[in-house]
Structure formats: C-alpha cells, structure tokens
Motif scaffolding. Structure first.
Motif, PDB file in Angstrom:
ATOM      1  N   ASN A 194      68.261  98.670 -15.015  1.00  0.00           N
ATOM      2  CA  ASN A 194      68.458  99.678 -16.059  1.00  0.00           C
ATOM      3  C   ASN A 194      69.199 100.924 -15.593  1.00  0.00           C
ATOM      4  O   ASN A 194      69.217 101.931 -16.300  1.00  0.00           O
ATOM      5  CB  ASN A 194      67.112 100.089 -16.668  1.00  0.00           C
ATOM      6  N   GLU A 195      69.830 100.858 -14.431  1.00  0.00           N
ATOM      7  CA  GLU A 195      70.525 102.042 -13.934  1.00  0.00           C
ATOM      8  C   GLU A 195      71.698 101.655 -13.050  1.00  0.00           C
ATOM      9  O   GLU A 195      71.659 100.656 -12.330  1.00  0.00           O
ATOM     10  CB  GLU A 195      69.557 102.939 -13.157  1.00  0.00           C
TER      11      GLU A 195
ATOM     12  N   THR B 259      71.866  90.970  -7.648  1.00  0.00           N
ATOM     13  CA  THR B 259      71.775  92.019  -6.643  1.00  0.00           C
ATOM     14  C   THR B 259      71.123  93.280  -7.185  1.00  0.00           C
ATOM     15  O   THR B 259      71.060  93.494  -8.395  1.00  0.00           O
ATOM     16  CB  THR B 259      73.179  92.412  -6.124  1.00  0.00           C
ATOM     17  N   ILE B 260      70.668  94.106  -6.263  1.00  0.00           N
ATOM     18  CA  ILE B 260      70.313  95.490  -6.541  1.00  0.00           C
ATOM     19  C   ILE B 260      70.978  96.319  -5.439  1.00  0.00           C
ATOM     20  O   ILE B 260      71.361  95.781  -4.393  1.00  0.00           O
ATOM     21  CB  ILE B 260      68.792  95.739  -6.564  1.00  0.00           C
ATOM     22  N   THR B 261      71.145  97.612  -5.680  1.00  0.00           N
ATOM     23  CA  THR B 261      71.750  98.481  -4.671  1.00  0.00           C
ATOM     24  C   THR B 261      70.860  99.687  -4.446  1.00  0.00           C
ATOM     25  O   THR B 261      70.440 100.353  -5.395  1.00  0.00           O
ATOM     26  CB  THR B 261      73.150  98.954  -5.118  1.00  0.00           C
ATOM     27  N   ILE B 262      70.561  99.948  -3.175  1.00  0.00           N
ATOM     28  CA  ILE B 262      69.722 101.082  -2.801  1.00  0.00           C
ATOM     29  C   ILE B 262      70.453 101.890  -1.744  1.00  0.00           C
ATOM     30  O   ILE B 262      70.809 101.360  -0.680  1.00  0.00           O
ATOM     31  CB  ILE B 262      68.353 100.620  -2.263  1.00  0.00           C
ATOM     32  N   ALA B 263      70.716 103.165  -2.040  1.00  0.00           N
ATOM     33  CA  ALA B 263      71.394 104.061  -1.101  1.00  0.00           C
ATOM     34  C   ALA B 263      72.700 103.458  -0.578  1.00  0.00           C
ATOM     35  O   ALA B 263      73.010 103.555   0.615  1.00  0.00           O
ATOM     36  CB  ALA B 263      70.468 104.411   0.059  1.00  0.00           C
ATOM     37  N   GLY B 264      73.439 102.815  -1.465  1.00  0.00           N
ATOM     38  CA  GLY B 264      74.727 102.262  -1.100  1.00  0.00           C
ATOM     39  C   GLY B 264      74.681 100.905  -0.434  1.00  0.00           C
ATOM     40  O   GLY B 264      75.731 100.340  -0.097  1.00  0.00           O
ATOM     41  N   VAL B 265      73.493 100.351  -0.246  1.00  0.00           N
ATOM     42  CA  VAL B 265      73.342  99.037   0.396  1.00  0.00           C
ATOM     43  C   VAL B 265      73.037  97.996  -0.669  1.00  0.00           C
ATOM     44  O   VAL B 265      72.094  98.156  -1.448  1.00  0.00           O
ATOM     45  CB  VAL B 265      72.222  99.061   1.449  1.00  0.00           C
ATOM     46  N   ILE B 266      73.824  96.928  -0.683  1.00  0.00           N
ATOM     47  CA  ILE B 266      73.633  95.857  -1.663  1.00  0.00           C
ATOM     48  C   ILE B 266      72.647  94.828  -1.123  1.00  0.00           C
ATOM     49  O   ILE B 266      72.804  94.328  -0.007  1.00  0.00           O
ATOM     50  CB  ILE B 266      74.965  95.174  -2.013  1.00  0.00           C
ATOM     51  N   TYR B 267      71.627  94.533  -1.916  1.00  0.00           N
ATOM     52  CA  TYR B 267      70.617  93.527  -1.582  1.00  0.00           C
ATOM     53  C   TYR B 267      70.767  92.351  -2.547  1.00  0.00           C
ATOM     54  O   TYR B 267      70.980  92.546  -3.733  1.00  0.00           O
ATOM     55  CB  TYR B 267      69.204  94.096  -1.723  1.00  0.00           C
ATOM     56  N   TYR B 268      70.597  91.133  -2.012  1.00  0.00           N
ATOM     57  CA  TYR B 268      70.715  89.928  -2.825  1.00  0.00           C
ATOM     58  C   TYR B 268      69.340  89.302  -3.033  1.00  0.00           C
ATOM     59  O   TYR B 268      68.482  89.335  -2.137  1.00  0.00           O
ATOM     60  CB  TYR B 268      71.628  88.910  -2.146  1.00  0.00           C
TER      61      TYR B 268
ATOM     62  N   TYR C 168      66.675  90.252   8.833  1.00  0.00           N
ATOM     63  CA  TYR C 168      67.505  90.927   7.851  1.00  0.00           C
ATOM     64  C   TYR C 168      66.676  92.011   7.166  1.00  0.00           C
ATOM     65  O   TYR C 168      65.458  91.869   7.011  1.00  0.00           O
ATOM     66  CB  TYR C 168      68.007  89.935   6.788  1.00  0.00           C
ATOM     67  N   ALA C 169      67.346  93.061   6.730  1.00  0.00           N
ATOM     68  CA  ALA C 169      66.666  94.098   5.946  1.00  0.00           C
ATOM     69  C   ALA C 169      66.199  93.485   4.626  1.00  0.00           C
ATOM     70  O   ALA C 169      66.886  92.643   4.047  1.00  0.00           O
ATOM     71  CB  ALA C 169      67.621  95.256   5.676  1.00  0.00           C
ATOM     72  N   ALA C 170      65.054  93.892   4.145  1.00  0.00           N
ATOM     73  CA  ALA C 170      64.507  93.320   2.909  1.00  0.00           C
ATOM     74  C   ALA C 170      63.675  94.362   2.182  1.00  0.00           C
ATOM     75  O   ALA C 170      63.155  95.304   2.783  1.00  0.00           O
ATOM     76  CB  ALA C 170      63.662  92.085   3.220  1.00  0.00           C
ATOM     77  N   THR C 171      63.553  94.169   0.876  1.00  0.00           N
ATOM     78  CA  THR C 171      62.784  95.114   0.066  1.00  0.00           C
ATOM     79  C   THR C 171      62.367  94.463  -1.237  1.00  0.00           C
ATOM     80  O   THR C 171      62.831  93.358  -1.567  1.00  0.00           O
ATOM     81  CB  THR C 171      63.627  96.378  -0.238  1.00  0.00           C
ATOM     82  N   LEU C 172      61.502  95.130  -1.973  1.00  0.00           N
ATOM     83  CA  LEU C 172      61.155  94.720  -3.327  1.00  0.00           C
ATOM     84  C   LEU C 172      62.023  95.489  -4.315  1.00  0.00           C
ATOM     85  O   LEU C 172      62.468  96.607  -4.020  1.00  0.00           O
ATOM     86  CB  LEU C 172      59.683  95.015  -3.616  1.00  0.00           C
ATOM     87  N   ASP C 173      62.272  94.908  -5.480  1.00  0.00           N
ATOM     88  CA  ASP C 173      62.997  95.652  -6.499  1.00  0.00           C
ATOM     89  C   ASP C 173      62.087  96.754  -7.054  1.00  0.00           C
ATOM     90  O   ASP C 173      60.916  96.861  -6.698  1.00  0.00           O
ATOM     91  CB  ASP C 173      63.507  94.726  -7.610  1.00  0.00           C
ATOM     92  N   GLU C 174      62.641  97.600  -7.932  1.00  0.00           N
ATOM     93  CA  GLU C 174      61.884  98.759  -8.410  1.00  0.00           C
ATOM     94  C   GLU C 174      60.659  98.374  -9.220  1.00  0.00           C
ATOM     95  O   GLU C 174      59.704  99.149  -9.322  1.00  0.00           O
ATOM     96  CB  GLU C 174      62.794  99.665  -9.241  1.00  0.00           C
TER      97      GLU C 174
END
Length: 267
Positions: free
Chosen positions: A103-104, A154-163, A181-187
């Motif tokens: 949404n952003e 994808t999502i993007t956090i602080a200019g980094v694209i995550y798949y 690899y760097a990893a995260t949860l979506d918002e």
C-alpha cells in the motif's frame, strides 16, 4: 441590471470534467494481474517487465532481478500526426526505489537525458511528485511501478529489494555460492522476504547478534547462525503458519536461556 451566471458556471463545470478526464486517462489499474490497461510482458528468473497504456502513449517498467535495477520508459505519441503518422517522443528513466509495499511506494525517478530527479510517493490514493513531473503522469508511473514490484513479488526497505521466499528460497538452496542472505517479514508480518547475500558466514553471525534475521541454505547453517549470534543452543521451530512460522527456523537465545523475540534464522 441582471447578472447572468449560467455561462461562467457551465464553463467551470466543463473544465472540471476535463481535468477529471485527464487524470483518469493517466491512471493505471490497480490489479496485480495482467488486466485493464497494464499487463506483464516478461517475468522469469532474470527480468520482470510490465507495460501500461495511457492517453498520451505507452509506458514500460522493468526490474532486473540479477542487479535489482529498475528502469522506466515512456513513449508519447506525436500530437501532430499527418495521415496517421508522426514521430513519437521517448523518455528513459532510472529508478531508485526507497520503499515499497502492498500500500505504499516511495521512489526517485531520474531522467537519463537531463539527470533531473523527480521524487514520487504513493500511499493509497494520494500521490505526491516534485515539479516538473506533473501529477497525472506521476500517478501513472507510480501505479505502473507498484504493479511491477507486486508482479515480481517484492518489497523494498531502505532502498533494499527483498523477494518473496516462496519465489526465491529453493533457487538459493541450490546455489552454493553463499550460505546466508538477509531476510525479513513484510509489514503485515505474514510472509518471509529475502534480499542479497552476506559475503561470509561471520557477517551473518554479526547480523544475528545485532538483531537481524537471516535465511540460511541448510538446517545446519541456520542452527549455526542462531547459535553463534546468540548465547547458547538455539530454539528450533518447525513451520507453523504464516509470518515468522512461514518456514522452519531457529531463534537465538540470550544469556538467561530465553528466546530472543523477533530474530529468526530461516532455512
């Protein structure tokens, strides 16, 4: 003396309808499928490319999955056609995506010819843009960029694209070049997303010890990262739903033997 308001009012109404029509002609559909006036041209392991049609012409957005480079191209049809023929105008842009989600969108569009930068931001139905990029065109390009990034999962956090891990995890497991690899949860904390690799194992261990989650290509590597990034034998969880349980994972523990919340070593 009578003052007649009908003609001025009618003219104002006509102008309003013309402006509404202009904006709607530049607005792309919001669906994340190939429908409406946007569609996917290519989407494979290396490239995701989409196109959208608007009143003045056609726009293309491309994501290079190998380099994470995003580009835009607009082709504006000639307004002075003779017998249906005329020279079209093409503009090419480099795109720096700063943030993107369901949404952003926040991005900077850079004109390749003039190097002028246009920052656009989109949240729900609100679009902001820096001059001289007009709002209708900014709306169109932001919609197309959002469509592109959604199609590429994808999502993007602080200019980094995550798949999305669903799309990329198996491919990374088969690639033995990197272990972590760097990893995260979506918002919404419903899905796991994976970004670029850590250059070596120690870099991944430091990331875990400072509060970041990682994706490992094997069970053993995930356990090692959680152990080296924590204070002892980590806690293992099998996949148990969406969010942090979307994949099998380990949690590092603190010096008291308790699970450190929010840090995951998925595999």
């Amino acid at each position: 003396m009578k003052i007649h308001f009908r003609k001025p009012i009618a003219m104002i109404v006509c102008i309003c309808f013309m402006l509404i029509g202009l904006i709607s002609n530049y607005t792309f559909a919001k669906d994340t499928t190939s429908s409406g006036n946007m569609k996917v041209i290519q989407n494979d392991d290396s490239i995701c490319k989409v196109m959208g049609e608007y009143e003045e012409g056609t726009a293309y957005a491309t994501l290079n999955k190998d380099t994470n480079e995003v580009t835009l191209e607009t082709i504006e049809e000639s307004k002075n056609k003779v017998f249906g023929f005329g020279k079209s105008k093409t503009n090419k842009y480099k795109v720096k995506v700063e943030k993107s989600s369901s949404n952003e969108l926040v991005a900077t569009i850079i004109d390749e010819d003039t190097n002028k930068e246009h920052k656009i931001s989109k949240s729900d139905l609100k679009v902001k843009a820096q001059a001289p990029l007009v709002i209708p065109l900014a709306w169109a390009l932001s919609e197309l960029l959002a469509f592109l990034l959604a199609c590429a999962a994808t999502i993007t956090i602080a200019g980094v694209i995550y798949y999305s891990a669903t799309e990329i995890a198996e491919k990374l497991r088969k690639n033995n070049t990197y272990n972590y690899y760097a990893a995260t949860l979506d918002e919404d904390k419903t899905d796991v997303y994976i970004a670029g690799p850590y250059p070596n194992d120690n870099a991944a261990f430091v990331a875990v010890s400072t509060g970041y989650s990682v994706f490992a290509i094997t069970d053993a590597k995930a356990e090692q990262a959680a152990r080296r990034g924590g204070a002892g034998t980590p806690i293992w969880h099998m996949a148990h739903g969406s969010g942090d349980g979307y994949m099998n994972h380990y949690h590092p523990i603190n010096v008291y033997g308790a699970k450190i919340e929010g840090i995951h070593c998925w595999y």
